[in-house]
Design an enzyme around this catalytic site. Structure first.
Site, PDB file in Angstrom:
ATOM      1  N   ASN A  47     -53.410  -9.719   2.454  1.00 33.98           N
ATOM      2  CA  ASN A  47     -52.622 -10.631   3.304  1.00 33.98           C
ATOM      3  C   ASN A  47     -53.331 -11.968   3.501  1.00 33.98           C
ATOM      4  OD1 ASN A  47     -50.693  -8.590   3.778  1.00 33.98           O
ATOM      5  ND2 ASN A  47     -51.953  -7.763   5.440  1.00 33.98           N
ATOM      6  N   HIS A 133     -42.508  -4.219  13.576  1.00 36.71           N
ATOM      7  CA  HIS A 133     -43.844  -3.646  13.355  1.00 36.71           C
ATOM      8  C   HIS A 133     -44.162  -2.485  14.312  1.00 36.71           C
ATOM      9  CE1 HIS A 133     -48.341  -3.800  13.113  1.00 36.71           C
ATOM     10  NE2 HIS A 133     -48.043  -4.062  11.844  1.00 36.71           N
ATOM     11  N   GLU A 176     -39.429 -10.265  13.824  1.00 34.06           N
ATOM     12  CA  GLU A 176     -40.558 -10.900  13.135  1.00 34.06           C
ATOM     13  C   GLU A 176     -40.053 -12.137  12.418  1.00 34.06           C
ATOM     14  OE1 GLU A 176     -42.768  -8.132  10.600  1.00 34.06           O
ATOM     15  OE2 GLU A 176     -42.535  -6.595  12.125  1.00 34.06           O
ATOM     16  N   SER A 180     -43.098  -7.846   7.434  1.00 32.26           N
ATOM     17  CA  SER A 180     -44.345  -7.488   6.757  1.00 32.26           C
ATOM     18  C   SER A 180     -44.170  -6.545   5.579  1.00 32.26           C
ATOM     19  CB  SER A 180     -45.324  -6.888   7.761  1.00 32.26           C
ATOM     20  OG  SER A 180     -44.779  -5.733   8.352  1.00 32.26           O
ATOM     21  N   ASP A 204     -42.674 -12.246  16.440  1.00 28.40           N
ATOM     22  CA  ASP A 204     -44.004 -11.951  15.924  1.00 28.40           C
ATOM     23  C   ASP A 204     -44.082 -12.599  14.542  1.00 28.40           C
ATOM     24  OD1 ASP A 204     -46.166 -10.870  14.594  1.00 28.40           O
ATOM     25  OD2 ASP A 204     -45.842  -8.828  15.297  1.00 28.40           O
ATOM     26  N   HIS A 207     -47.024 -12.881   9.692  1.00 29.83           N
ATOM     27  CA  HIS A 207     -47.081 -13.229   8.271  1.00 29.83           C
ATOM     28  C   HIS A 207     -46.611 -14.639   7.962  1.00 29.83           C
ATOM     29  CE1 HIS A 207     -48.265  -9.303   6.718  1.00 29.83           C
ATOM     30  NE2 HIS A 207     -47.619  -8.831   7.765  1.00 29.83           N
ATOM     31  N   LYS A 236     -54.170 -12.663   8.831  1.00 31.02           N
ATOM     32  CA  LYS A 236     -53.500 -12.930   7.559  1.00 31.02           C
ATOM     33  C   LYS A 236     -53.923 -14.311   7.042  1.00 31.02           C
ATOM     34  CE  LYS A 236     -51.080  -9.119   8.804  1.00 31.02           C
ATOM     35  NZ  LYS A 236     -50.659  -8.490  10.048  1.00 31.02           N
TER      36      LYS A 236
HETATM   37  C1  LIG Z   1     -50.559  -7.319  10.944  1.00 30.68           C
HETATM   38  C2  LIG Z   1     -49.480  -7.311  11.946  1.00 30.68           C
HETATM   39  C3  LIG Z   1     -49.725  -7.036  13.295  1.00 30.68           C
HETATM   40  C4  LIG Z   1     -51.061  -6.565  13.770  1.00 30.68           C
HETATM   41  O1  LIG Z   1     -51.955  -7.589  13.875  1.00 30.68           O
HETATM   42  P1  LIG Z   1     -53.517  -7.272  13.828  1.00 30.68           P
HETATM   43  O2  LIG Z   1     -54.144  -8.514  14.273  1.00 30.68           O
HETATM   44  O3  LIG Z   1     -53.840  -6.892  12.430  1.00 30.68           O
HETATM   45  O4  LIG Z   1     -53.747  -6.130  14.786  1.00 30.68           O
HETATM   46  C5  LIG Z   1     -48.689  -7.195  14.186  1.00 30.68           C
HETATM   47  N1  LIG Z   1     -47.455  -7.533  13.779  1.00 30.68           N
HETATM   48  C6  LIG Z   1     -47.171  -7.762  12.492  1.00 30.68           C
HETATM   49  C7  LIG Z   1     -45.797  -8.147  12.099  1.00 30.68           C
HETATM   50  C8  LIG Z   1     -48.167  -7.634  11.526  1.00 30.68           C
HETATM   51  O5  LIG Z   1     -47.884  -7.834  10.246  1.00 30.68           O
END
Ligand SMILES: *Cc1c(COP(=O)(O)O)cnc(C)c1O
Length: 384
Positions: A47, A133, A176, A180, A204, A207, A236
């Site tokens: 990522n 997620h 999101e 992801s 969120d 990505h 990421k």
């Molecule tokens: C990777 C991810 C997370 C978690 O984040 P971390 O910092 O790795 O704990 C949360 N939401 C989404 C959509 C992700 O892809």
């Protein structure tokens, strides 16, 4: 059944269901290549979209930061762990994304849990995209609020849920920016149109941040929406780890007063924050790296067109190849490995049943010849 038996049974069941999760010991990961058990693979599982985890300037900042501040925060932000660097990063992130405030969290996982745990009360309701997620779902299921899922990226399905839950107290809609596991984008603009007035939106953008839009400001900025709450993560495109919640002044103060995830956890190391500041300043200026990333994505998609392989076809660094069956997916990943390509198979329950997939990620660190190698390997592997 006592604990020992429970655990044994559960492990047996996991094996029988072919859901056993393995960790792989990685000897070297420079984003473009992985070394595992002495063998070098093309890395299509990262990522680290801009290659920042390996960027010389960022590595230098990590070294310099640790010389200036030492390596640990030594306490939570509410004790003595909140350095001038933490304050500066929060300020810069907030300004970059156009919010009054940003609050740092140790990880995206903990930020998402914190939001649900603190905000969602008994008579409230969560409307979440079906493919949201795992970090949200667990917290949502454990909260006293009602949880409903709308069909993936389907605003009509969301609208129905909004209407149905008209008389709940507070409603939080969660989605999101860039999904992801599917690599598709949320129709944020259309979602916002469906929001009446009392619902809050949480996006969120783990990505999307860093790779989408001007200065890498992410999905919301590109679609010109400003959700009440936004989560970004640093694991990421930032090439590091950690996360931030973007919000207004009152919400930020509320979290600082009451969020146990913030109050009872050691702050991110100040040297790490120093490095994040460097990463942020570079992300803003990384237009040409983003261009390279998207050139690589387009190249991959164009080359793939010549093969009898169907992808979703979104312009995103996450290119899932849906296989369906678990064992077939695992077998394909293993053939690809024998051809020097490391692609992670993603299985249920991480993704819905019957949608087991190879999750291919393309980064700016790849060269065209790496992608060509993958295309040839895919062509060969999918002949079986
Ligand atoms: C990777 C991810 C997370 C978690 O984040 P971390 O910092 O790795 O704990 C949360 N939401 C989404 C959509 C992700 O892809």
């Amino acid at each position: 059944m006592n604990w020992k038996e429970q655990i044994k049974n559960k492990l047996k069941e996991q094996k029988n269901l072919q859901l056993w999760r393995n960790r792989t010991i990685v000897e070297n990961n420079n984003t473009r290549f992985l070394t595992i058990k002495g063998k070098r693979y093309y890395n299509f599982s990262s990522n680290d979209y801009l290659g920042f985890s390996q960027n010389k300037k960022i590595i230098h900042a990590w070294k310099k930061g640790s010389l200036i501040t030492g390596v640990g925060a030594s306490a939570s932000t509410h004790m003595i762990g909140y350095s001038y660097l933490h304050a500066e990063l929060e300020k810069k992130i907030a300004k970059w994304l156009g919010y009054s405030r940003a609050l740092l969290f140790n990880s995206g996982y903990s930020a998402n849990q914190a939001v649900i745990q603190l905000l969602m009360k008994k008579s409230d309701c969560i409307l979440a995209d079906k493919r949201i997620h795992a970090s949200f779902l667990e917290a949502a299921k454990n909260s006293q609020a009602k949880l409903y899922r709308f069909l993936h990226n389907d605003v009509n399905s969301l609208e129905k849920l909004i209407q149905k839950n008209n008389n709940t107290n507070n409603t939080l809609i969660i989605t999101e920016g860039l999904f992801s596991m599917d690599g598709d984008y949320s129709p944020l603009k259309d979602i916002v149109k469906k929001i009446k007035n009392k619902e809050w939106l949480l996006v969120d953008d783990a990505h999307g941040i860093g790779i989408i839009g001007k200065q890498g400001r992410g999905s919301c900025f590109l679609q010109k929406v400003k959700p009440e709450l936004q989560i970004i993560t640093f694991g990421k495109a930032f090439g590091l780890s950690g996360a931030a919640l973007l919000c207004d002044n009152d919400v930020a103060d509320y979290f600082l007063q009451f969020s146990r995830h913030l109050i009872y956890s050691t702050a991110i190391s100040p040297a790490h924050v120093y490095t994040l500041l460097k990463s942020l300043s570079m992300i803003k200026k990384s237009g040409s790296l983003r261009k390279k990333l998207y050139n690589n994505i387009h190249f991959f998609k164009n080359m793939l067109k010549k093969l009898p392989i169907k992808l979703y076809g979104y312009d995103s660094p996450i290119q899932p190849l849906i296989i369906g069956k678990k064992d077939k997916t695992i077998q394909l990943a293993s053939i690809l490995r024998s051809l020097d390509c490391w692609v992670t198979p993603i299985l249920p329950p991480t993704v819905p049943e019957k949608t087991s997939r190879l999750r291919i990620t393309i980064t700016a660190a790849h060269k065209k010849k790496d992608i060509l190698h993958l295309i040839k390997a895919l062509h060969y592997a999918t002949k079986f």
